[in-house]
Every structure is written in C-alpha cells, then in structure tokens.
Design a protein around this motif. Structure first.
Motif, PDB file in Angstrom:
ATOM      1  N   PRO A 148       0.766  -1.153   0.104  1.00 46.90           N
ATOM      2  CA  PRO A 148       0.038  -0.087   0.039  1.00 46.90           C
ATOM      3  C   PRO A 148       0.916   1.067   0.010  1.00 46.90           C
ATOM      4  N   VAL A 149       0.622   2.101  -1.129  1.00 39.11           N
ATOM      5  CA  VAL A 149       1.202   3.344  -1.119  1.00 39.11           C
ATOM      6  C   VAL A 149       0.199   4.612  -1.146  1.00 39.11           C
ATOM      7  N   LYS A 150       0.406   5.543  -0.504  1.00 40.19           N
ATOM      8  CA  LYS A 150      -0.543   6.660  -0.376  1.00 40.19           C
ATOM      9  C   LYS A 150      -0.348   7.581  -1.706  1.00 40.19           C
ATOM     10  N   MET A 151      -1.603   7.809  -2.143  1.00 42.02           N
ATOM     11  CA  MET A 151      -1.715   8.424  -3.454  1.00 42.02           C
ATOM     12  C   MET A 151      -2.503   9.798  -3.300  1.00 42.02           C
ATOM     13  N   GLU A 152      -2.104  10.804  -4.136  1.00 42.64           N
ATOM     14  CA  GLU A 152      -3.322  12.038  -4.015  1.00 42.64           C
ATOM     15  C   GLU A 152      -3.931  11.905  -5.287  1.00 42.64           C
ATOM     16  N   LEU A 153      -5.222  12.099  -5.015  1.00 44.57           N
ATOM     17  CA  LEU A 153      -6.210  12.126  -6.130  1.00 44.57           C
ATOM     18  C   LEU A 153      -6.202  13.338  -6.912  1.00 44.57           C
ATOM     19  N   LYS A 154      -5.813  13.631  -8.120  1.00 47.86           N
ATOM     20  CA  LYS A 154      -5.971  14.765  -8.585  1.00 47.86           C
ATOM     21  C   LYS A 154      -6.919  15.045  -9.671  1.00 47.86           C
ATOM     22  N   ASN A 155      -7.528  14.153 -10.137  1.00 47.54           N
ATOM     23  CA  ASN A 155      -8.743  14.182 -11.134  1.00 47.54           C
ATOM     24  C   ASN A 155      -9.531  12.735 -11.484  1.00 47.54           C
ATOM     25  N   VAL A 156     -10.931  12.838 -11.447  1.00 55.40           N
ATOM     26  CA  VAL A 156     -11.652  11.752 -11.703  1.00 55.40           C
ATOM     27  C   VAL A 156     -12.056  11.909 -13.126  1.00 55.40           C
ATOM     28  N   LEU A 157     -11.796  10.795 -13.889  1.00 53.35           N
ATOM     29  CA  LEU A 157     -12.223  10.728 -15.408  1.00 53.35           C
ATOM     30  C   LEU A 157     -13.526   9.999 -15.216  1.00 53.35           C
ATOM     31  N   TYR A 158     -13.634   8.829 -14.521  1.00 56.81           N
ATOM     32  CA  TYR A 158     -14.919   8.235 -14.399  1.00 56.81           C
ATOM     33  C   TYR A 158     -14.886   7.587 -12.980  1.00 56.81           C
ATOM     34  N   SER A 159     -16.086   7.353 -12.424  1.00 54.95           N
ATOM     35  CA  SER A 159     -16.427   6.519 -11.074  1.00 54.95           C
ATOM     36  C   SER A 159     -17.488   6.189 -11.154  1.00 54.95           C
ATOM     37  N   THR A 160     -17.832   4.877 -10.805  1.00 51.66           N
ATOM     38  CA  THR A 160     -18.928   4.442 -10.260  1.00 51.66           C
ATOM     39  C   THR A 160     -19.792   5.138  -9.309  1.00 51.66           C
ATOM     40  N   TYR A 161     -19.019   5.341  -8.147  1.00 52.58           N
ATOM     41  CA  TYR A 161     -19.429   6.467  -7.135  1.00 52.58           C
ATOM     42  C   TYR A 161     -18.548   7.528  -6.945  1.00 52.58           C
ATOM     43  N   PRO A 162     -18.915   8.394  -6.746  1.00 51.46           N
ATOM     44  CA  PRO A 162     -18.029   9.760  -6.683  1.00 51.46           C
ATOM     45  C   PRO A 162     -16.948   9.567  -5.535  1.00 51.46           C
ATOM     46  N   PRO A 163     -15.848   9.650  -5.632  1.00 50.45           N
ATOM     47  CA  PRO A 163     -14.966   9.605  -4.396  1.00 50.45           C
ATOM     48  C   PRO A 163     -15.123  10.814  -3.629  1.00 50.45           C
ATOM     49  N   ASN A 164     -15.218  10.378  -2.238  1.00 49.32           N
ATOM     50  CA  ASN A 164     -15.286  11.595  -1.497  1.00 49.32           C
ATOM     51  C   ASN A 164     -13.694  11.641  -0.526  1.00 49.32           C
ATOM     52  N   VAL A 165     -12.721  11.374  -1.229  1.00 48.02           N
ATOM     53  CA  VAL A 165     -11.441  11.341  -0.452  1.00 48.02           C
ATOM     54  C   VAL A 165     -10.608  12.192  -1.345  1.00 48.02           C
ATOM     55  N   PHE A 166      -9.349  12.471  -0.876  1.00 46.34           N
ATOM     56  CA  PHE A 166      -8.434  13.354  -1.506  1.00 46.34           C
ATOM     57  C   PHE A 166      -7.248  12.592  -1.702  1.00 46.34           C
ATOM     58  N   TYR A 167      -7.156  11.483  -0.810  1.00 47.69           N
ATOM     59  CA  TYR A 167      -6.115  10.458  -0.548  1.00 47.69           C
ATOM     60  C   TYR A 167      -6.684   8.990  -0.755  1.00 47.69           C
ATOM     61  N   PHE A 168      -5.816   8.114  -1.426  1.00 50.37           N
ATOM     62  CA  PHE A 168      -6.197   6.850  -1.278  1.00 50.37           C
ATOM     63  C   PHE A 168      -4.996   5.847  -1.407  1.00 50.37           C
ATOM     64  N   TYR A 169      -5.106   4.580  -0.944  1.00 51.21           N
ATOM     65  CA  TYR A 169      -4.189   3.557  -0.834  1.00 51.21           C
ATOM     66  C   TYR A 169      -4.128   2.930  -2.273  1.00 51.21           C
ATOM     67  N   LEU A 170      -2.834   2.645  -2.684  1.00 52.96           N
ATOM     68  CA  LEU A 170      -2.882   1.825  -3.937  1.00 52.96           C
ATOM     69  C   LEU A 170      -1.652   0.633  -3.751  1.00 52.96           C
ATOM     70  N   CYS A 171      -2.182  -0.519  -4.373  1.00 50.50           N
ATOM     71  CA  CYS A 171      -1.351  -1.750  -4.312  1.00 50.50           C
ATOM     72  C   CYS A 171      -1.487  -2.372  -5.675  1.00 50.50           C
ATOM     73  N   ASP A 172      -0.232  -2.625  -6.202  1.00 48.99           N
ATOM     74  CA  ASP A 172      -0.120  -3.256  -7.335  1.00 48.99           C
ATOM     75  C   ASP A 172      -0.166  -4.764  -6.984  1.00 48.99           C
ATOM     76  N   HIS A 173      -1.373  -5.526  -6.611  1.00 49.85           N
ATOM     77  CA  HIS A 173      -1.478  -6.452  -5.727  1.00 49.85           C
ATOM     78  C   HIS A 173      -0.957  -7.858  -6.300  1.00 49.85           C
ATOM     79  N   ASN A 174      -1.045  -8.142  -7.674  1.00 51.08           N
ATOM     80  CA  ASN A 174      -0.763  -9.237  -8.138  1.00 51.08           C
ATOM     81  C   ASN A 174       0.405  -8.939  -9.219  1.00 51.08           C
TER      82      ASN A 174
END
Length: 631
Positions: A148-174
């Motif tokens: 898990p690495v912390k990412m800053e959300l810059k722009n949303v091009l598409y989302s099923t639900y509108p993100p309500n956060v400015f930061y999220f964690y990302l992991c290239d799991h596989n």
C-alpha cells in the motif's frame, strides 16, 4: 323356455367341468385384458413423456493441456499456483452440422449482447455496486506499489461512485515487480476495490486499498472468430504528460471512460441473450429459472423473429414493468466467449474496438414483454456459467435483423453454457447421434446429454410393454385352446343328447338353444369376470410401476468424448415449478374400454366356436348321430 332350463340343468349336472370352464376362461380373459390395458397404458405414458421431456446436448471444447501459472499476492509476499487450461485452435459450431443428426433446435453457440442501459434501474436503490474508476493521481513520495502506497487524487475521469477522499492507498497486488512511481509525476490509472493488507488486524480501521485493472485494450473479433489486431497494450497506468490526451494512447483512455459512461454508472450490465429455444438454456431446462407471469416464446416467435422478450422478476420489480409493456433494446456488441453471468467480471477495457473506439448500436427496436421469469433458490450444477445474470433479457435469435459481424467484442471456444442443441427423446436417438458424431473424427469436443431421466423411463416402459405383449399373446393363445376344448366337451361330444332330443320331437332351433345357452352363460360370465380382474391387475401393476424408483441421479457411458447425465429433476408438467413428484407424472388409470375390446372378441370367438359345433351336430340326421355315438 324349456330349452333354456334344460341347458342350465345340464351345466349343474357337470359342476366340475362347468367350474373349470368358467375359471380357465376368466383367467385367460384376465390375461388378455391385463396385457391389453398395460400395452395401451405404456403407450399413453410414452406419448405423455414425449411431450413433457426434452433431450439436449451441451458442447464444450476441451483444453489440449493445462499449464501451471504463478500469481503473486502482495499481502502474502508469495506466489499462489493455479492450473490454467490451454486450448488449441478454436473449433466452430459448424462441425456439428452433419447429416443424420436430427436436430429439433440448434446447434447454437449463444451470444449475449450488451444493451444500452437507457433509463432503466438495474438494482434496488440500497444495493451496493462494485467500484471502478479511472483517475489521475500522484504518489506522495517516490515509491514502488508492491504494498500500500499513499496517492493524492488529482482528477476523476470516471467513477461508479464519486470519490469523497483526496487521498487513497494503492497496491499493485498481483505484480511481483511493479514499476516505480514518482512524486513529481501524474499518472492515469484504472482501479477497482481491493482488499486491505491489514484487514485481519485492524478490521474497519484498515487501510482501504485500490488495485489496478487493465487499461484500454480490445478483444474484438471478426465474423470468423479471429481476433483483430490492435496496438492497445492494456497497461493499467500511463504517465500524463502535456498533450497526453491528444495522443493515440490518451485518446484510448478517454474512449475507455466513454465506454463506461455508455454502460451507465449505476448498473453492472444489461445483457440480452438471443436463443433459438429456451430449452437450450440450462437454467430453464433444469427448472432453476421458471415462468412467473405471462408466456414463454412460441414456435412462431422463434421462426418469424417476433419482437418479444422475457425479463427477470428482479428487473421487472425495480422498473415497474408488466407483461405486455414495451422494452427498448439497443444492442451494441456480442459476446460469444462466455455467458452474461460471467461476462461482466473484469472486462471493462476489453469492450473497446480494436481501433480504440467504442461500439455503436447496431440493432435498436422496441420489444414486447411476453413473459417474466424468476429464479429458484437452490444448488446448481456445472458452475457459475450456468447461472443467469440478474438483469438478463431473453429474445428470439431471429428477432435480430442486422448483422453483428462488426460488433463482436469476444469470441472463444464453445462452452457447455453457451453451446447446445436439442434432439428427439430416447436412448436410440442419443446412441444414433453418438455413432454419427464418432464418424466425424473430431477431437477435443465433449458432448454431454441431458434427458431428465427419459431414457430410464423409456426403458422401463418398453420392458413393461414387452411383458404386456407377452401377457396378451399368452392370453389369446390360451383362450383359443380353452374355448376349442370346452366347446368340444359341451357341444361336439353331446351328439347323443342332440340325437335323442331330436328323436323326441325337438326342433333344430330348440336343440341349438339347448346346447348354446349354457356355453353362452359361462362365456359371458367368464369374460366379464376376466375383464374386471384384468383391469384390476393392470391398475395394480401400473401403480406399482409408478411408485418404483425411476431415476438414476447420474451415470456415464465411460467414453472419452461423451458422458450421459440423468437429471435429479423430478417429472413435472411444463408449467410446474419443479416440485412435483416423479410418480405423479405417470398415467395409472386403466381404460375400461380396453377390457371390452379385449374381452369381447374372446366371448365372440366362444360363440362362434359353439355355433360351429352346433351346426355340425344339427346337419346330420338323428339316426346317423345315434349310430355314430354307439360306435
């Protein structure tokens, strides 16, 4: 009147002979009537089961080999190993078109089509959805997303639900060796819900993670099933540089977002499955899916391609739809590789065209809702592919008037849940098909037959029919022998009595009545008693046949390319919900007219033999008869 009394007195004077004639005649008539009743009953049941049962075959291309595949799991910091099927060259359904196959419907490799969502709702409002999004983001620091690495959300091009956060964690799991990300750069990426590494330790306080999905890519195929070449790589992440979205790669990412918007932000999928026969769809065949309202497709609907459809009860409920309402369908692309139940899992990017564009609608019209189906709760056989999707709509194949050759998003090997056919019922039909198929010499295709237990029923009923034929034949032969023998005893051997009566002045008619009445009384009583007894025994045998165990749950013929399967589904009428008992489908009530038809000829034969004997006695002169009797 005197001749009638004389005839009856004669019977009383020979009680043993009279009783023996009555009993033997009753027994033989009972055999004849029981055999005839069972023969007719078995025939009626075979015709009834022919209407109730359907025999289908499913076709699946088997892999040439399996290959072990290692998949990296970042939370375990280790690989997991899976066996992956490796197929050879795709075998197409036209290999099933051979002379003598005797198809009633099919064979078909069913496509399901993705339709535009229009304004329809696809889940209850409180139902959650899988989150998918395409975003621009940057890491807070240079990193490698192996965890898990912390990412800053810059722009949303598409989302099923509108993100309500400015930061999220990302992991290239596989990915066991992910590419590094840099804090001074912005990346566009396709993400989906992931599983937090520390979920077991921290529960709801765990770091919620997103995992990458494949980016823009295409699996478009031509009409022959060949994959079209594409320059899209499917990489899940790309660096956003000045003028990026003016490049081919950037345009592909925008088309991916456009595809997602076309699908609709508040649904999983809107699949439309086209078929030549609903019986070929396993969920309908095994009664997992059943008609709740309205009607199923008619033969005319299939042949003429009427614009009618079946929708699920869940879809009808959330949209307030009823039988007879119109349903607007705008079909965009076809999937020949999988089914609607599996087609919506992780294939967002693959639904772009090979040139990076989105699929346009190729067929659009209003359909009339002819029926609403529901899905029962219970186990299923064969795997997830045999289940129906929540919003799946069914239409006749012929109702699609335009070609889909430029709109085939997927094409793959035949699967049991996509490819099937229907043939006439009966083990002979299945064996004939197997023999003809083996002569084609095609490997790596597995054909599985389902007949709901018809072959076992057919075998039992035919065995019963053979037994009834034996009873009928035995009864007829016995009746002929017994009638001839006792007519000889009661009439032909009464020449002396006839001669004396005629010498005493009795007329020929009176003598004939004296001989005939007794035989007729015994013949009528014996035929009636035998008829009732035969009908009773036939009814008992039918009830015993219906209450006996009828089904094997499953069996195989032991051959490499074939397996025969008998469903555990009990016999039911076409509109039943699958809960009826097997024995209730049997016809067990015998027809009294069969006893009349079978017992009547025995009685008439007895009358005929008696009249023939009387005629021989009366055509001779009394003195000649007396002299013959003295000899």
């Amino acid at each position: 009147m005197r001749s009638f009394r004389s005839s009856l007195i004669r019977l009383v004077r020979t009680p043993v002979k009279t009783a023996l004639f009555f009993l033997l005649l009753s027994f033989t008539v009972a055999l004849v009537c029981a055999g005839g009743s069972l023969w007719k009953l078995c025939g009626d049941n075979l015709r009834r089961f022919e209407e109730i049962f359907v025999t289908i075959g499913t076709v699946e291309q088997t892999p040439e080999r399996t290959q072990q595949e290692a998949v990296w799991f970042a939370d375990l910091a280790d690989y997991r190993y899976y066996n992956r099927a490796v197929y050879g060259e795709t075998i197409f359904p036209d290999v099933l078109d051979f002379e003598g196959a005797g198809y009633l419907s099919g064979p078909e490799q069913r496509a399901y089509y993705e339709a535009l969502p229009q304004d329809y709702a696809f889940k209850e409002w409180e139902g959650g959805l899988w989150q998918f999004m395409v975003v621009e983001a940057s890491p807070l620091e240079d990193c490698v997303p192996a965890g898990p690495v912390k990412m800053e959300l810059k722009n949303v091009l598409y989302s099923t639900y509108p993100p309500n956060v400015f930061y999220f964690y990302l992991c290239d799991h596989n990915n066991d060796s992910p590419e590094p990300l840099y804090a001074d750069k912005t990346y566009v990426m396709a993400l989906a819900d992931g599983i937090a590494h520390d979920w077991k330790e921290n529960g709801a306080e765990a770091k919620f993670e997103y995992e990458p999905l494949e980016g823009p890519y295409s699996t478009q195929a031509d009409a022959d099933g060949n994959r079209l070449p594409t320059d899209m790589t499917g990489d899940w992440i790309a660096e956003v540089t000045p003028g990026f979205y003016e490049t081919k790669e950037g345009q592909d990412w925008l088309r991916l977002c456009e595809e997602c918007v076309l699908r609709g932000s508040k649904h999983l999928s809107f699949p439309v499955t086209a078929t030549e026969d609903l019986n070929l769809v396993m969920a309908f065949y095994n009664k997992q899916a059943y008609l709740a309202e309205g009607e199923l497709f008619s033969e005319e609907d299939y042949q003429q391609g009427n614009k009618v459809c079946l929708i699920s009860a869940a879809f009808a409920r959330v949209n307030g739809l009823r039988v007879g309402d119109p349903l607007h369908l705008a079909l965009r692309y076809a999937n020949y590789a999988t089914c609607a139940n599996l087609g919506g899992m992780g294939d967002w990017g693959g639904r772009l065209k090979a040139d990076g564009g989105v699929y346009e609608v190729f067929e659009e019209s209003d359909y009339t809702i002819k029926g609403i189906y529901d899905v029962g709760v219970g186990t299923f056989e064969g795997g997830w592919g045999y289940l129906l999707e929540r919003n799946e709509v069914f239409i006749p194949t012929a109702s699609i008037k335009n070609s889909n050759e430029d709109n085939i998003a997927y094409y793959g090997p035949m699967k049991g849940y996509t490819t099937s056919f229907r043939i006439p019922n009966g083990s002979e039909s299945i064996e004939n098909y197997k023999r003809l198929w083996e002569a084609q010499g095609i490997d790596h295709l597995e054909i599985t037959f389902y007949d709901g237990g018809y072959s076992k029923l057919e075998g039992g009923l035919k065995n019963m029919q053979t037994m009834s034929a034996a009873l009928l034949t035995t009864g007829i032969v016995s009746a002929v022998c017994i009638v001839i023998f006792f007519c000889h005893l009661f009439i032909t051997k009464q020449k002396k009595q006839t001669a004396i009566e005629r010498c005493l002045g009795m007329t020929r008619e009176a003598c004939a009545r004296s001989l005939l009445v007794g035989v007729l009384v015994i013949a009528l009583a014996g035929s009636m008693a035998g008829g009732f007894a035969g009908q009773f025994f036939a009814g008992c045998a039918a009830a015993q046949m219906a209450s006996a165990e009828t089904f094997d749950t499953r069996f195989s013929n032991g051959e490499v390319q074939f397996s025969m399967e008998k469903s555990e589904e009990e016999l039911t009428d076409e509109n039943a919900d699958g809960s009826g008992a097997a024995k209730s489908a049997y016809l067990t009530e015998t027809d009294w007219r069969v006893s009349v038809v079978c017992g009547g000829p025995v009685f008439l034969f007895t009358v005929g033999m008696a009249l023939a004997g009387i005629y021989r006695n009366l055509r001779e002169e009394p003195l000649a008869l007396l002299s013959e009797c003295e000899k």
